[in-house]
Every structure is written in C-alpha cells, then in structure tokens.
Design a protein around this motif. Sequence first.
Motif, PDB file in Angstrom:
ATOM      1  N   GLY A  28      -7.069   2.688  -3.086  1.00  0.00           N
ATOM      2  CA  GLY A  28      -6.232   3.755  -2.580  1.00  0.00           C
ATOM      3  C   GLY A  28      -4.779   3.325  -2.540  1.00  0.00           C
ATOM      4  N   THR A  29      -3.911   4.309  -2.612  1.00  0.00           N
ATOM      5  CA  THR A  29      -2.476   4.039  -2.563  1.00  0.00           C
ATOM      6  C   THR A  29      -2.111   3.280  -1.299  1.00  0.00           C
ATOM      7  N   SER A  30      -2.722   3.657  -0.187  1.00  0.00           N
ATOM      8  CA  SER A  30      -2.383   2.973   1.072  1.00  0.00           C
ATOM      9  C   SER A  30      -2.819   1.510   1.046  1.00  0.00           C
ATOM     10  N   ASP A  31      -3.943   1.212   0.380  1.00  0.00           N
ATOM     11  CA  ASP A  31      -4.398  -0.186   0.265  1.00  0.00           C
ATOM     12  C   ASP A  31      -3.421  -1.001  -0.564  1.00  0.00           C
ATOM     13  N   VAL A  32      -2.955  -0.433  -1.659  1.00  0.00           N
ATOM     14  CA  VAL A  32      -1.994  -1.127  -2.511  1.00  0.00           C
ATOM     15  C   VAL A  32      -0.706  -1.369  -1.737  1.00  0.00           C
ATOM     16  N   LYS A  33      -0.236  -0.340  -1.036  1.00  0.00           N
ATOM     17  CA  LYS A  33       1.009  -0.468  -0.279  1.00  0.00           C
ATOM     18  C   LYS A  33       0.891  -1.530   0.812  1.00  0.00           C
ATOM     19  N   LYS A  34      -0.258  -1.585   1.486  1.00  0.00           N
ATOM     20  CA  LYS A  34      -0.460  -2.600   2.530  1.00  0.00           C
ATOM     21  C   LYS A  34      -0.458  -4.008   1.934  1.00  0.00           C
ATOM     22  N   SER A  35      -1.189  -4.190   0.852  1.00  0.00           N
ATOM     23  CA  SER A  35      -1.253  -5.504   0.214  1.00  0.00           C
ATOM     24  C   SER A  35       0.106  -5.922  -0.327  1.00  0.00           C
ATOM     25  N   LEU A  36       0.819  -4.983  -0.882  1.00  0.00           N
ATOM     26  CA  LEU A  36       2.149  -5.268  -1.419  1.00  0.00           C
ATOM     27  C   LEU A  36       3.114  -5.647  -0.299  1.00  0.00           C
TER      28      LEU A  36
END
Length: 128
Positions: A28-36
């Motif tokens: 999910g976009t939110s997962d990518v944003k959190k990891s980034l």
Amino acid sequence: MMKAIKTLLVTAVFSLICSNAIAIGMQGTSDVKKSLALTIEHLEKAVAAFDKGEDPKIVVERLMEAKQVQKSFSTANGKLSMIKSRATQKLGQARSSFNEGDTAGGGAAMKEALAGFKEFKEKYDAMH
C-alpha cells in the motif's frame, strides 16, 4: 473422476501461488511512505552522528538500519526505481567506505544517499 480431481488440485495450487504472489507484491501507498520516511530518518541520524564526529561504528549501525528498511519498499515506476537504485548504491558505498576507514568518502556517499531517498520521496509523494 481422476481427471476432475487432478484439475481441481492444479487449480487450487495455482490459486494459492497467485494469491501469495499478489499479497507479497502489493504494497500500500501508506506502507511505502512509512518505510521511506523511516529510511530517511535513519539516514538523517547517521548524518547527524557523522557531523558530530561520533564513532564511525555508530554511523555504520545507522546506515545498516536504513539499508534494512529500504529493502521493504519498491515501485514499478522505472524513473523512481532508478532513483532508489542509485540511492541504495550510495548507501552501500558509504558503509563500505566507513568500514575501510575512509570517513570522508563515507560521509559524502551517505549524504548523497540521503539526497537520493529524499528525491524519491518527493517524486513518490507527488504521484500518490
């Protein structure tokens, strides 16, 4: 009867493989944003430790944390993948330089990696 069972078994196995592949591949976009964001946070801590003149081992630990987190996200967008790839290369180069005693080279590569991940974030956020 055997042909029907064989067909059902093949269909079930294929469905299981496909569902696992989709579950793994779909971030999910939110997962990518959190990891980034976490990757950038670790890199900023590494840069701060470097700028304060802390022990290079501490800097390398922070770099390793960033390297581990960045493995958890990817993108199908070619341009973004290239940015991430270059930033990841710089991250590895920084760690190698620090391990070889080249703190100046390690610091420069680390700052380039940070800039790369920030560029990735900026472009990713603009797309999502």
